[in-house]
Design a protein around this motif. Structure first.
Motif, PDB file in Angstrom:
ATOM      1  N   LEU A 270       0.818  -1.211   0.000  1.00  0.00           N
ATOM      2  CA  LEU A 270       0.000   0.000   0.000  1.00  0.00           C
ATOM      3  C   LEU A 270       0.855   1.266   0.000  1.00  0.00           C
ATOM      4  O   LEU A 270       0.706   2.142  -0.861  1.00  0.00           O
ATOM      5  N   LEU A 271       1.771   1.383   0.949  1.00  0.00           N
ATOM      6  CA  LEU A 271       2.621   2.574   1.013  1.00  0.00           C
ATOM      7  C   LEU A 271       3.569   2.690  -0.189  1.00  0.00           C
ATOM      8  O   LEU A 271       3.733   3.786  -0.744  1.00  0.00           O
ATOM      9  N   PRO A 272       4.217   1.598  -0.633  1.00  0.00           N
ATOM     10  CA  PRO A 272       5.037   1.716  -1.844  1.00  0.00           C
ATOM     11  C   PRO A 272       4.248   2.169  -3.068  1.00  0.00           C
ATOM     12  O   PRO A 272       4.768   2.928  -3.893  1.00  0.00           O
ATOM     13  N   ASP A 273       2.994   1.742  -3.191  1.00  0.00           N
ATOM     14  CA  ASP A 273       2.178   2.177  -4.325  1.00  0.00           C
ATOM     15  C   ASP A 273       1.878   3.670  -4.244  1.00  0.00           C
ATOM     16  O   ASP A 273       1.880   4.379  -5.257  1.00  0.00           O
ATOM     17  N   ILE A 274       1.612   4.151  -3.037  1.00  0.00           N
ATOM     18  CA  ILE A 274       1.356   5.586  -2.863  1.00  0.00           C
ATOM     19  C   ILE A 274       2.625   6.379  -3.147  1.00  0.00           C
ATOM     20  O   ILE A 274       2.597   7.422  -3.813  1.00  0.00           O
ATOM     21  N   ALA A 275       3.761   5.884  -2.647  1.00  0.00           N
ATOM     22  CA  ALA A 275       5.039   6.549  -2.916  1.00  0.00           C
ATOM     23  C   ALA A 275       5.312   6.614  -4.414  1.00  0.00           C
ATOM     24  O   ALA A 275       5.787   7.635  -4.932  1.00  0.00           O
TER      25      ALA A 275
ATOM     26  N   TYR B 148      14.637   4.837  -5.975  1.00  0.00           N
ATOM     27  CA  TYR B 148      15.524   5.567  -5.069  1.00  0.00           C
ATOM     28  C   TYR B 148      14.717   6.482  -4.147  1.00  0.00           C
ATOM     29  O   TYR B 148      15.042   6.630  -2.964  1.00  0.00           O
ATOM     30  N   LEU B 149      13.665   7.095  -4.665  1.00  0.00           N
ATOM     31  CA  LEU B 149      12.799   7.911  -3.817  1.00  0.00           C
ATOM     32  C   LEU B 149      12.163   7.051  -2.726  1.00  0.00           C
ATOM     33  O   LEU B 149      12.007   7.500  -1.580  1.00  0.00           O
ATOM     34  N   LYS B 150      11.818   5.830  -3.064  1.00  0.00           N
ATOM     35  CA  LYS B 150      11.282   4.928  -2.029  1.00  0.00           C
ATOM     36  C   LYS B 150      12.336   4.622  -0.967  1.00  0.00           C
ATOM     37  O   LYS B 150      12.004   4.454   0.208  1.00  0.00           O
ATOM     38  N   ASP B 151      13.614   4.536  -1.383  1.00  0.00           N
ATOM     39  CA  ASP B 151      14.689   4.377  -0.392  1.00  0.00           C
ATOM     40  C   ASP B 151      14.638   5.507   0.632  1.00  0.00           C
ATOM     41  O   ASP B 151      14.805   5.285   1.845  1.00  0.00           O
ATOM     42  N   LEU B 152      14.428   6.721   0.148  1.00  0.00           N
ATOM     43  CA  LEU B 152      14.425   7.891   1.029  1.00  0.00           C
ATOM     44  C   LEU B 152      13.133   8.015   1.818  1.00  0.00           C
ATOM     45  O   LEU B 152      13.149   8.356   3.004  1.00  0.00           O
ATOM     46  N   TRP B 153      12.019   7.742   1.161  1.00  0.00           N
ATOM     47  CA  TRP B 153      10.708   7.988   1.767  1.00  0.00           C
ATOM     48  C   TRP B 153      10.217   6.843   2.646  1.00  0.00           C
ATOM     49  O   TRP B 153       9.412   7.055   3.548  1.00  0.00           O
ATOM     50  N   LEU B 154      10.684   5.633   2.350  1.00  0.00           N
ATOM     51  CA  LEU B 154      10.205   4.448   3.074  1.00  0.00           C
ATOM     52  C   LEU B 154      11.400   3.666   3.621  1.00  0.00           C
ATOM     53  O   LEU B 154      11.627   2.516   3.242  1.00  0.00           O
TER      54      LEU B 154
ATOM     55  N   ASP C 146       9.604  -5.152  -1.103  1.00  0.00           N
ATOM     56  CA  ASP C 146       8.323  -4.457  -1.150  1.00  0.00           C
ATOM     57  C   ASP C 146       8.414  -3.171  -1.965  1.00  0.00           C
ATOM     58  O   ASP C 146       7.433  -2.754  -2.586  1.00  0.00           O
ATOM     59  N   LYS C 147       9.580  -2.536  -1.962  1.00  0.00           N
ATOM     60  CA  LYS C 147       9.721  -1.300  -2.747  1.00  0.00           C
ATOM     61  C   LYS C 147       9.492  -1.562  -4.231  1.00  0.00           C
ATOM     62  O   LYS C 147       8.866  -0.761  -4.921  1.00  0.00           O
TER      63      LYS C 147
END
Length: 330
Positions: A182-187, A215-221, A228-229
Motif C-alpha cells: 500500500l505505502l510503496p504504491d502511494i510513494a 531511489y525515492l522509495k529508499d528515502l521515503w520508506l 516491497d519497494k
C-alpha cells in the motif's frame, strides 16, 4: 584487593570502550539525525473511510451520503445505480473482507504520516492530500489514484495475494496485492509527479527513470524492505541480488543499454511473470529486471556524487550512468 581492583579497572575500561564505540556509531550515522528531524515535521491530513460509510449506508440516507461525498456520485447516474450497488452481493462480500483486513485506521494513518513527512523533508513544496479509502470491485489497475489534493486508495486491492477474490488474476499481479504494498504504491504515485519524463527512448533511459522512482522509495520508506519497494517476493529480491553481475554482463555484452528497440521494455521494464533473457534463467527471474538494475545505477550515482534529490529528478540517464561508477555486486 588487587584482583578486585584489576577487575574493576577491566569493567571500567569496557564501559568506556563501549561508550566510545556507541558515540562513534551515532556520529557516523547521520540517517538517525535526519529521521529525528523528519519525525518532528508537523503534518496534518485527513483519512476518510468512505468504504465504511458506504457499507453502512442505506437507501434511506443515500441523499445524505451523496451530499457529503459528491466526488463519488457522478450526477449522470440515477439513485437506482447506488441502491443496486448497496444491495449487491459481491459488494457486500468485499465490504466484509476489507473490514477484516483493515478494521481500524491507526496503522494506515501512522504509515501515511511517516510517508508524507519524508516527502515534505525532501520536497518542501509538498502538501498532504485528503485521503479517501474506497472499494473498487478489485480494480487492480487503479489501486491508488492521485489527483490534485486527493488521494484515493482501493482497499479491496490489498487483501493479500492468496485471497480467494484474486484467484483469476495472474500471480505476477496478485503478488502485489498485499497490504505491505500500500505505502510503496502511494510513494510511486507521488514519485511520478516529480520525475522528469525521459527524453530518450533508450532502454537505459527507462531503466534510470524507474531507478529514480525506487531511489525515492529508499528515502521515503526507509523501514520498507527492498522487495516491497519494487514489488518482489523475498525469493525474487534474493534472486535479483544474487544474479546482478550476470544480468549486467548480459545487458553490456548484448549492447542493449542504448538500444531503442521497442521489444526491450516488455522484456525488462514492464510488469511481467519473468524477464526475457531468452536463457534458461528466464523462468527463475522476476519481471522488471531493467528497473532493478536502473535502481542500482541511481544508488551508485547518489553515493558517488554531490547532487540534491531535486537535481537528480531532472538529470539525463546517460549522465547519471556515466557518473555513477556503477559496478554490480559480486
Amino acid at each position: 584487593m588487587g584482583k578486585a581492583f584489576i577487575g574493576f579497572k577491566y569493567l571500567n575500561m569496557k564501559f568506556y570502550v563501549f561508550t566510545f564505540i556507541s558515540i562513534l556509531f551515532l556520529s557516523c550515522n547521520p540517517k538517525s539525525n535526519v529521521e529525528k528531524e523528519i519525525e518532528a515535521i508537523p503534518m496534518d491530513f485527513e483519512l476518510i473511510r468512505f468504504d465504511k460509510e458506504f457499507a453502512n449506508a442505506s437507501e434511506a440516507n443515500l441523499s445524505e451520503i451523496k451530499a457529503k461525498y459528491p466526488i463519488f456520485f457522478p450526477q449522470q447516474f440515477p439513485d437506482s445505480v447506488w441502491v443496486e450497488k448497496m444491495n449487491d452481493t459481491l459488494q457486500n462480500e468485499l465490504e466484509v473482507e476489507v473490514l477484516k483486513q483493515f478494521p481500524s485506521e491507526e496503522k494506515m494513518e501512522e504509515g501515511l504520516l511517516s510517508l508524507f513527512q519524508h516527502i515534505k523533508y525532501y520536497f518542501p513544496q509538498f502538501n498532504p492530500p485528503k485521503v479517501y479509502t474506497v472499494i473498487s470491485d478489485v480494480d487492480y489497475q487503479n489501486k491508488v489514484i492521485l489527483a490534485d489534493s486527493l488521494l484515493v486508495i482501493a482497499l479491496d486491492t490489498y487483501l493479500g495475494s492468496e485471497h480467494p477474490f484474486y484467484e483469476g488474476i495472474q500471480k505476477y499481479i496478485s503478488k502485489g496485492m498485499n497490504d505491505s504494498q500500500l505505502l510503496p504504491d502511494i510513494a510511486a504515485a507521488y514519485s511520478y509527479q516529480l520525475i522528469a519524463q525521459p527524453r530518450q527512448r533508450s532502454l537505459l533511459a527507462q531503466m534510470v527513470y524507474y531507478g529514480k522512482e525506487l531511489y525515492l522509495k529508499d528515502l521515503w520508506l526507509p523501514e520498507i524492505s527492498d522487495g516491497d519497494k519494487i514489488g518482489f517476493t523475498e525469493e525474487e529480491i534474493k534472486w535479483a541480488n544474487d544474479n546482478e553481475i550476470e544480468m549486467w554482463r548480459y545487458f553490456v555484452e548484448n549492447e542493449i543499454l542504448f538500444s531503442t528497440d521497442p521489444k526491450l521494455p516488455p522484456r525488462f521494464i514492464n510488469p511481467a511473470p519473468f524477464s526475457k533473457f531468452y536463457l534458461e534463467i528466464d523462468n527463475e527471474s522476476p519481471g522488471m529486471m531493467g528497473r532493478y538494475l536502473g535502481w542500482q545505477i541511481v544508488r551508485a550515482f547518489m553515493e558517488n556524487n554531490s547532487v540534491t534529490v531535486q537535481q537528480l529528478m531532472t538529470m539525463e540517464a546517460r549522465e547519471i550512468f556515466n557518473e555513477s561508477k556503477y559496478k554490480p555486486k559480486k
